[in-house]
Design an enzyme around this catalytic site. Structure first.
Site, short mmCIF file in Angstrom:
data_model
loop_
_atom_site.label_atom_id
_atom_site.label_comp_id
_atom_site.label_asym_id
_atom_site.label_seq_id
_atom_site.Cartn_x
_atom_site.Cartn_y
_atom_site.Cartn_z
N HIS A 73 -18.45 -47.24 15.98
CA HIS A 73 -17.36 -46.34 15.97
C HIS A 73 -16.48 -46.49 14.61
O HIS A 73 -16.06 -47.82 14.36
CB HIS A 73 -16.65 -46.25 17.24
CG HIS A 73 -15.40 -45.42 17.27
ND1 HIS A 73 -15.52 -44.19 17.49
CD2 HIS A 73 -14.22 -45.41 16.99
CE1 HIS A 73 -14.54 -43.40 17.30
NE2 HIS A 73 -13.55 -44.16 17.09
N ASN A 96 -23.12 -49.15 20.28
CA ASN A 96 -22.55 -48.20 19.50
C ASN A 96 -21.52 -48.58 18.35
O ASN A 96 -21.10 -49.63 18.50
CB ASN A 96 -21.67 -46.93 20.35
CG ASN A 96 -21.16 -45.81 19.73
OD1 ASN A 96 -21.87 -45.31 18.87
ND2 ASN A 96 -19.91 -45.62 19.76
N1 3YE Z 1 -21.45 -42.36 25.81
C1 3YE Z 1 -20.84 -43.22 26.64
N2 3YE Z 1 -20.24 -44.28 26.26
C2 3YE Z 1 -19.89 -44.60 24.97
N3 3YE Z 1 -21.65 -41.89 23.40
C3 3YE Z 1 -21.32 -42.34 22.09
C4 3YE Z 1 -20.57 -43.53 22.66
C5 3YE Z 1 -20.59 -43.61 23.97
C6 3YE Z 1 -21.27 -42.68 24.42
O1 3YE Z 1 -19.23 -45.54 24.55
N4 3YE Z 1 -21.33 -43.22 28.09
C7 3YE Z 1 -18.66 -35.68 21.45
C8 3YE Z 1 -19.32 -36.88 21.71
C9 3YE Z 1 -18.23 -38.08 21.22
C10 3YE Z 1 -19.07 -34.84 22.46
O2 3YE Z 1 -18.37 -34.21 23.38
N5 3YE Z 1 -20.33 -34.08 22.39
C11 3YE Z 1 -20.77 -33.08 23.46
C12 3YE Z 1 -22.43 -32.77 23.06
C13 3YE Z 1 -22.28 -32.33 21.50
C14 3YE Z 1 -23.72 -31.86 20.84
O3 3YE Z 1 -24.76 -31.78 21.96
O4 3YE Z 1 -24.01 -31.79 19.90
C15 3YE Z 1 -21.30 -33.86 24.82
O5 3YE Z 1 -21.05 -33.16 25.68
O6 3YE Z 1 -22.00 -34.93 24.69
C16 3YE Z 1 -21.67 -41.78 20.97
C17 3YE Z 1 -20.58 -41.05 20.49
C18 3YE Z 1 -19.95 -39.90 21.32
C19 3YE Z 1 -19.07 -39.14 20.38
#
Ligand code: 3YE
Length: 209
Positions: free
Chosen positions: A108, A106
């Protein structure tokens, strides 16, 4: 050639630079598939522009686990060796992380561990730091937390706005992400606790003794 699967919610500018790096021969890898959770993601258009298979996978009505299983299915079918997130805005399930353990990167837009989570640009401005930057890290179960592969510092300048700082960090990303992927694919990384140690670095250290 190692096969990369890109998962994106965004404009896809990082994707463009990653594909360009593979086409120029800088990055000895192939972007095999692009997946997105947003029907209008620029990443879809950019993938198609370069002839890379791309698919919108609709998260509507699916749990995180169900959705991530669809992603796994598509990525496995494309036989990807490495998953690269570019502007992906969803948390990956523990099952997804386990399936591709230490094979997910990823990017950031801050120097982790500062300013995790959303809108790292505004967080940096609000805090008043003089330096921020970009971090490429391995994805683990916690968001913006896994072992760090590569970081580049970016200055915050007087008069910076959200937009001007974002643009400066993004310019750094376009160079940093292909470089980090190259290091990761060619550098024989070992993960020692939180540290990613590359073979070359390890032998440099030995030579220095
Ligand atoms: N997942 C894990 N570990 C990591 N995803 C990302 C980095 C990363 C990862 O290091 N396990 C904002 C996400 C934060 C959020 O809360 N999104 C919601 C959904 C929003 C939508 O559907 O549009 C959610 O519940 O996932 C990538 C960066 C993540 C940013």
């Amino acid at each position: 050639l190692p096969r990369i699967g890109v998962v994106s919610s965004g404009r896809g500018e990082n994707l463009r630079y990653i594909i360009k790096a593979t086409r120029s021969g800088y990055l000895r890898a192939e972007v095999a598939i692009v997946l997105t959770n947003q029907p209008d993601a620029g990443a879809l258009r950019i993938a198609r522009e370069f002839g890379v298979p791309a698919e919108f996978i609709d998260p509507a009505g699916l749990s995180r686990e169900e959705y991530d299983r669809l992603l796994i299915e598509r990525l496995d079918a494309a036989r990807v060796d490495l998953v690269v997130l570019t502007g992906y805005m969803r948390i990956l399930s523990p099952e997804f992380v386990r399936h591709y353990r230490n094979r997910i990167l990823n990017i950031h837009p801050a120097l982790l561990p500062s300013f995790r989570g959303v809108d790292a640009f505004q967080q940096a401005l609000d805090y008043g730091v003089r330096w921020t930057g970009t971090t490429i890290h391995i994805v683990d179960e916690e968001v913006d937390h896994g072992p760090i592969v590569y970081q580049v510092p970016v200055p915050v300048k007087p008069g910076d706005t959200h937009e001007s700082l974002k643009a400066r960090i993004q310019r750094a990303e376009y160079k940093a992400y292909p470089k980090a992927i190259k290091m990761f694919l060619e550098g024989n990384p070992r993960i020692e606790g939180r540290r990613v140690v590359f073979e070359r670095e390890a032998s440099d250290r030995k030579n220095a003794r």
